[in-house]
Scaffold this motif. Structure first.
Motif, mmCIF file in Angstrom:
data_model
loop_
_atom_site.group_PDB
_atom_site.id
_atom_site.type_symbol
_atom_site.label_atom_id
_atom_site.label_comp_id
_atom_site.label_asym_id
_atom_site.label_seq_id
_atom_site.Cartn_x
_atom_site.Cartn_y
_atom_site.Cartn_z
ATOM 1 N N ALA A 191 7.379 -10.888 13.615
ATOM 2 C CA ALA A 191 8.053 -9.956 14.528
ATOM 3 C C ALA A 191 8.680 -8.801 13.744
ATOM 4 O O ALA A 191 8.604 -7.642 14.161
ATOM 5 N N GLY A 192 9.285 -9.119 12.602
ATOM 6 C CA GLY A 192 9.859 -8.069 11.758
ATOM 7 C C GLY A 192 8.796 -7.122 11.236
ATOM 8 O O GLY A 192 8.995 -5.897 11.194
ATOM 9 N N ALA A 193 7.652 -7.678 10.829
ATOM 10 C CA ALA A 193 6.550 -6.831 10.361
ATOM 11 C C ALA A 193 6.048 -5.933 11.485
ATOM 12 O O ALA A 193 5.785 -4.742 11.266
ATOM 13 N N LEU A 194 5.939 -6.487 12.677
ATOM 14 C CA LEU A 194 5.496 -5.692 13.821
ATOM 15 C C LEU A 194 6.506 -4.583 14.128
ATOM 16 O O LEU A 194 6.135 -3.445 14.408
ATOM 17 N N TRP A 195 7.781 -4.911 14.064
ATOM 18 C CA TRP A 195 8.837 -3.924 14.321
ATOM 19 C C TRP A 195 8.791 -2.783 13.304
ATOM 20 O O TRP A 195 8.887 -1.619 13.659
ATOM 21 N N LEU A 196 8.648 -3.150 12.044
ATOM 22 C CA LEU A 196 8.685 -2.141 10.983
ATOM 23 C C LEU A 196 7.410 -1.298 10.897
ATOM 24 O O LEU A 196 7.476 -0.094 10.640
ATOM 25 N N TRP A 197 6.261 -1.939 11.099
ATOM 26 C CA TRP A 197 5.006 -1.242 10.840
ATOM 27 C C TRP A 197 4.140 -1.049 12.080
ATOM 28 O O TRP A 197 2.930 -0.850 11.956
ATOM 29 N N HIS A 198 4.725 -1.055 13.273
ATOM 30 C CA HIS A 198 3.892 -0.933 14.472
ATOM 31 C C HIS A 198 3.194 0.429 14.558
ATOM 32 O O HIS A 198 2.111 0.531 15.099
ATOM 33 N N SER A 199 3.794 1.461 13.996
ATOM 34 C CA SER A 199 3.176 2.790 14.106
ATOM 35 C C SER A 199 1.991 2.945 13.153
ATOM 36 O O SER A 199 0.993 3.570 13.514
ATOM 37 N N ASP A 200 2.070 2.403 11.957
ATOM 38 C CA ASP A 200 0.954 2.515 11.014
ATOM 39 C C ASP A 200 0.362 1.144 10.683
ATOM 40 O O ASP A 200 -0.017 0.865 9.561
ATOM 41 N N LEU A 201 0.257 0.315 11.708
ATOM 42 C CA LEU A 201 -0.234 -1.046 11.529
ATOM 43 C C LEU A 201 -1.695 -1.072 11.105
ATOM 44 O O LEU A 201 -2.097 -1.924 10.300
ATOM 45 N N GLU A 202 -2.497 -0.150 11.605
ATOM 46 C CA GLU A 202 -3.918 -0.112 11.254
ATOM 47 C C GLU A 202 -4.101 0.041 9.744
ATOM 48 O O GLU A 202 -4.895 -0.673 9.130
ATOM 49 N N ASP A 203 -3.368 0.981 9.145
ATOM 50 C CA ASP A 203 -3.469 1.191 7.696
ATOM 51 C C ASP A 203 -2.979 -0.043 6.937
ATOM 52 O O ASP A 203 -3.598 -0.465 5.950
ATOM 53 N N TRP A 204 -1.871 -0.607 7.381
ATOM 54 C CA TRP A 204 -1.322 -1.771 6.714
ATOM 55 C C TRP A 204 -2.282 -2.951 6.802
ATOM 56 O O TRP A 204 -2.486 -3.672 5.815
ATOM 57 N N LEU A 205 -2.905 -3.148 7.973
ATOM 58 C CA LEU A 205 -3.867 -4.245 8.140
ATOM 59 C C LEU A 205 -5.087 -4.052 7.249
ATOM 60 O O LEU A 205 -5.599 -5.013 6.658
ATOM 61 N N ALA A 206 -5.561 -2.818 7.160
ATOM 62 C CA ALA A 206 -6.718 -2.549 6.300
ATOM 63 C C ALA A 206 -6.390 -2.861 4.842
ATOM 64 O O ALA A 206 -7.184 -3.492 4.130
ATOM 65 N N THR A 207 -5.212 -2.454 4.400
ATOM 66 C CA THR A 207 -4.789 -2.717 3.025
ATOM 67 C C THR A 207 -4.616 -4.218 2.789
ATOM 68 O O THR A 207 -5.068 -4.753 1.770
ATOM 69 N N ALA A 208 -3.962 -4.903 3.727
ATOM 70 C CA ALA A 208 -3.738 -6.348 3.590
ATOM 71 C C ALA A 208 -5.056 -7.112 3.601
ATOM 72 O O ALA A 208 -5.252 -8.038 2.795
ATOM 73 N N THR A 209 -5.978 -6.744 4.476
ATOM 74 C CA THR A 209 -7.276 -7.411 4.547
ATOM 75 C C THR A 209 -8.060 -7.190 3.257
ATOM 76 O O THR A 209 -8.659 -8.129 2.714
ATOM 77 N N HIS A 210 -8.051 -5.957 2.753
ATOM 78 C CA HIS A 210 -8.752 -5.650 1.506
ATOM 79 C C HIS A 210 -8.151 -6.452 0.347
ATOM 80 O O HIS A 210 -8.886 -7.015 -0.484
ATOM 81 N N SER A 211 -6.835 -6.519 0.276
ATOM 82 C CA SER A 211 -6.165 -7.288 -0.788
ATOM 83 C C SER A 211 -6.515 -8.766 -0.688
ATOM 84 O O SER A 211 -6.758 -9.434 -1.703
ATOM 85 N N TRP A 212 -6.514 -9.289 0.539
ATOM 86 C CA TRP A 212 -6.852 -10.699 0.736
ATOM 87 C C TRP A 212 -8.256 -10.983 0.225
ATOM 88 O O TRP A 212 -8.487 -11.953 -0.500
ATOM 89 N N GLN A 213 -9.229 -10.123 0.629
ATOM 90 C CA GLN A 213 -10.612 -10.339 0.210
ATOM 91 C C GLN A 213 -10.771 -10.180 -1.294
ATOM 92 O O GLN A 213 -11.583 -10.867 -1.918
#
Length: 181
Positions: free
Chosen positions: A54-76
């Protein structure tokens, strides 16, 4: 004198036997409550995880797409295809959440509250928490079995269903021991 020593010896043996039996009974009781406390800790971990998301959603809801792309790339990059279906599922849910983030934030906080209330009830050994836990976990087991069979095999899904079955068994046994069933 010999009779006195024998009498003393037998009374000491009887007392030791009584103490060992009460100690065994006490150990069984504490083991049962420790298992319930383990379930309560698991509920707290789930609640904290929900609040962190919930905190992550609150903080990064506006640029969530970029954050998800970065997190997914890092995970892989670090883990390869380990838990790839779960990562894709989380990304899809997060993308939907970013579109209507206040509603998702409300649902996440409600879920976390339920987890914390259940954890409190289990820790405090409340009857309602036992029932809530057995029904809350038990109701999803048939659905999880269906998804395990209907979708491609996934070790994570199997782990979750086994964990939920273990929790239901632990709580059920404690309910039976307490005379609630």
């Amino acid at each position: 004198m010999v009779k006195t020593l024998r009498s003393l010896r037998s009374s000491c043996k009887a007392e030791l036997w009584r103490l060992s039996l009460s100690n065994i009974a006490r150990q069984k009781t504490s083991a049962a409550s420790e298992s319930i406390k383990a379930v309560a800790i698991y509920e707290i971990v789930k609640g904290v995880g929900a609040l962190l998301s919930a905190g992550a959603l609150w903080l990064w809801h506006s640029d969530l797409e970029d954050w998800l792309a970065t997190a997914t790339h890092s995970w892989q990059q670090y883990f390869g295809q380990l838990f790839a279906p779960q990562v894709d599922s989380v990304v899809a849910i997060a993308q939907r959440a970013s579109q209507n983030w206040p509603l998702f934030l409300l649902f996440i906080c409600a879920y976390a509250s339920i987890r914390f209330i259940e954890a409190y009830g289990l820790w405090q050994d409340r009857t309602w928490a036992y029932w809530f836990s057995v029904l809350g976990y038990g109701i999803f087991i048939p659905v999880e079995v269906y998804y395990l069979i209907a979708t491609p095999f996934d070790w994570f899904k199997l782990f979750i269903i086994v964990l939920n079955i273990i929790i239901v068994i632990v709580v059920y046994r404690n309910m039976k021991r307490k005379g609630l069933i």
